[in-house]
Design an enzyme around this catalytic site. Structure first.
Site, PDB file in Angstrom:
ATOM      1  N   HIS A  10      -7.531  -5.272  -1.088  1.00 45.00           N
ATOM      2  CA  HIS A  10      -6.299  -4.079  -1.020  1.00 45.00           C
ATOM      3  C   HIS A  10      -5.583  -5.048  -0.302  1.00 45.00           C
ATOM      4  O   HIS A  10      -6.275  -5.435   0.999  1.00 45.00           O
ATOM      5  CB  HIS A  10      -6.929  -3.166  -0.054  1.00 45.00           C
ATOM      6  CG  HIS A  10      -5.693  -1.514  -0.053  1.00 45.00           C
ATOM      7  ND1 HIS A  10      -5.134  -1.127  -1.355  1.00 45.00           N
ATOM      8  CD2 HIS A  10      -4.572  -1.853   1.121  1.00 45.00           C
ATOM      9  CE1 HIS A  10      -4.260  -0.764  -0.639  1.00 45.00           C
ATOM     10  NE2 HIS A  10      -4.286  -0.956   1.036  1.00 45.00           N
TER      11      HIS A  10
ATOM     12  N   ASP B  32      -9.787  -3.359  -5.633  1.00 42.01           N
ATOM     13  CA  ASP B  32      -9.068  -3.097  -4.669  1.00 42.01           C
ATOM     14  C   ASP B  32     -10.030  -1.830  -4.160  1.00 42.01           C
ATOM     15  O   ASP B  32     -10.570  -0.664  -5.239  1.00 42.01           O
ATOM     16  CB  ASP B  32      -7.652  -2.498  -5.366  1.00 42.01           C
ATOM     17  CG  ASP B  32      -7.157  -1.443  -3.679  1.00 42.01           C
ATOM     18  OD1 ASP B  32      -7.839  -1.451  -2.577  1.00 42.01           O
ATOM     19  OD2 ASP B  32      -5.480  -1.655  -3.839  1.00 42.01           O
TER      20      ASP B  32
ATOM     21  N   SER C 152       1.086  -1.107   0.347  1.00 38.71           N
ATOM     22  CA  SER C 152      -0.101  -0.175  -0.133  1.00 38.71           C
ATOM     23  C   SER C 152       0.951   0.792   0.056  1.00 38.71           C
ATOM     24  O   SER C 152       1.693   1.421  -0.938  1.00 38.71           O
ATOM     25  CB  SER C 152      -0.880  -0.229   1.049  1.00 38.71           C
ATOM     26  OG  SER C 152      -1.839   1.133   1.014  1.00 38.71           O
TER      27      SER C 152
END
Length: 331
Positions: free
Chosen positions: A297, A266, A139
């Site tokens: 995600h 996502d 991320s």
């Protein structure tokens, strides 16, 4: 010879949101046996690093976590355990303010701040001159990693063999807008609760940071970046920060074998951004894109039955790095 694993998302975790939430809510795993160290930085601050030891000469992974991540983050523990399973060492860099103690200086961390990752990489390279190295980011940490690799270009440590970036918010402006829509606002509320608390603690030490009443009123990540991240780190505002810190423009400059693992569902990134990533990466042969339809995600959970989940992302990172290390040992 180990059979190759083809990712097939778990049928019993439908949708990107459940894939995203499963690891945090339901995953159970052994805690990696790491040792915490605190490294002083050149600007008078410190970085916490959780270190997994290995036999001399074994490869090492430098890991970068996501927004408000910690050593307890399920994906961080998953990657540490994957390294341990393979007999590798690993170093999880905890970004400033994400450890047990708030950092000393006025600044925080952010999606485009690459100095601390570069500092950690250089130190690890010196400490383990006989070990092959690799870097993985999840991320926000993936955005930091890709931006750093683009900035370095050919100026890489000689033993850095590969990189992997999972669920990267390649375009920060569109990611910020996406997380402010629909159920994705749930994640935003989670992040904002932690960020407001830290900003208030920081403002108590540095009263000129921002008025406490304005900090308490923050509700979105863009609001936080307009009030705190941007001005504190030399950006005009949130949009200037997003434009200058997004990793998408840096992809063409990367010169290291790098895996990009993302999912079209996502909930923190519009799928059209991944199409632009494909286009940007088309002429860069070192970028290996694995964009799947379902995975959420930092989810990517497979497995035929709920009582036997398989966490594909960490496995894929391990396999990719093993290939990178093997390639260099035969050249």
């Amino acid at each position: 010879m180990r059979k190759e694993v083809i990712y097939s998302p778990a049928w019993w975790i439908p949708g990107g949101h459940l894939q995203t939430l499963w690891g945090k809510l339901f995953r159970r795993q052994a805690i990696a046996q790491t040792v915490a160290e605190r490294w002083d930085t050149p600007d008078g601050d410190f970085l916490d690093v959780h270190r997994l030891q290995a036999e001399p000469g074994q490869p090492r992974m430098l890991l970068l976590h996501g927004l408000e991540g910690t050593v307890k983050s399920h994906y961080a523990q998953g990657l540490l355990n994957e390294a341990a399973r393979r007999g590798w060492g690993a170093d999880l860099l905890i970004f400033r303010s994400c450890g047990t103690d708030l950092n000393r200086t006025r600044r925080f961390y952010h999606s485009g701040e690459t100095g601390d990752a570069a500092f950690a990489l250089e130190r690890i390279s010196r400490e383990f001159p006989a070990s092959d190295l690799a870097m993985a980011g999840v991320s926000l940490g993936g955005n930091v990693l890709l931006k750093l690799l683009g900035e370095l270009g050919d100026r890489l440590p000689s033993r850095l063999r590969g990189a992997a970036a999972i669920s990267v918010p390649f375009d920060l402006a569109r990611s910020s807008a996406r997380i402010n829509r629909g159920f994705s606002r749930f994640y935003q509320r989670f992040f904002m609760s932690s960020l407001r608390r830290k900003a208030a603690e920081k403002a108590a030490r540095f009263p000129d940071l921002a008025p406490l009443e304005k900090i308490a009123a923050l509700r979105t990540l863009e609001d936080f970046d307009n009030l705190i991240t941007g001005p504190l780190h030399g950006f005009r505002d949130a949009q200037d920060y997003y434009e200058r810190s997004s990793s998408l423009p840096y992809l063409s400059r990367i010169r290291l074998r790098t895996l990009l693992l993302s999912a079209l569902d996502d909930p923190m990134l519009p799928p059209e951004v991944l199409a632009e990533v494909r286009e940007a990466a088309h002429c860069n042969p070192v970028l290996h894109l694995e964009f799947v339809d379902r995975g959420g995600h930092a989810g990517f959970i497979a497995g035929r039955w709920p009582w036997r989940p398989f966490y594909y992302a960490e496995y894929r990172v391990g396999e990719f790095f093993a290939t990178c290390f093997a390639r260099t040992s035969t050249t």
